[in-house]
Write a protein that holds these residues in place. Structure first.
Motif: not given
Length: 134
Positions: A36-40, A79-92
C-alpha cells in the motif's frame, strides 16, 4: 486449520471459499501494508501524505484484532483498495469512487465519524490554489 477457515468463510458469505483463490488474492498484514505504501508513491504529493497517514493509523488501530472474520474483512478491503490504485508511477489520475449506499448504511457511528473526519481532511488537501495574475 484449513477446514475451520473454510467453515468460517462459508458462514460469512453464501459463496464457498476457494482456498487457493483466497490465498492468491489476500496478503498477510505486513506485506499488504508495504505494498500500500509503495503504491502511494504514484499518487500526487498531497494525496500520498494523506493516504500514508491513513494507512498507518488504520493498521495500528487493527494491530491487536483477533477475530478472524474482522481480520479477513480488513485485509480484503485494503486489498480491494490496493487494486484500485494506479500501477504506473506516471499515472497521476486517481479519482476514487463513490461510496455505495448499502456500505454507508451498515457503518457504525464510529466509522461514520471517521468518514466525516476524512471528508474534512481531504477538502483541505484539495483546495484550489488561486493563480496570481502578474
Amino acid at each position: 486449520m484449513r477446514v475451520s477457515l473454510l467453515r468460517l468463510a462459508e458462514s460469512v458469505t453464501s459463496k464457498p471459499l476457494n482456498l487457493q483463490e483466497a490465498s492468491a488474492t489476500l496478503f498477510p498484514p505486513i506485506p499488504l501494508y508495504r505494498r500500500l505504501l509503495r503504491a502511494h508513491r504514484s499518487l500526487p504529493k498531497e494525496m500520498r501524505g494523506l493516504g500514508d497517514d491513513y494507512v498507518k493509523a488504520e493498521f495500528r488501530r487493527h494491530k491487536e484484532v483477533t477475530n478472524p472474520v474482522h481480520i479477513i474483512g480488513f485485509l480484503s478491503q485494503w486489498k480491494m483498495y490496493l487494486d484500485e490504485l494506479p500501477r504506473d508511477a506516471h499515472a497521476k489520475s486517481f479519482s476514487g469512487k463513490r461510496l455505495d449506499s448499502t456500505v454507508f448504511e451498515k457503518m457504525s457511528p464510529e466509522q461514520l465519524g471517521q468518514l466525516y473526519e476524512l471528508m474534512h481532511a481531504t477538502k483541505d488537501v484539495w483546495k484550489p490554489i488561486p493563480e496570481e495574475n502578474s
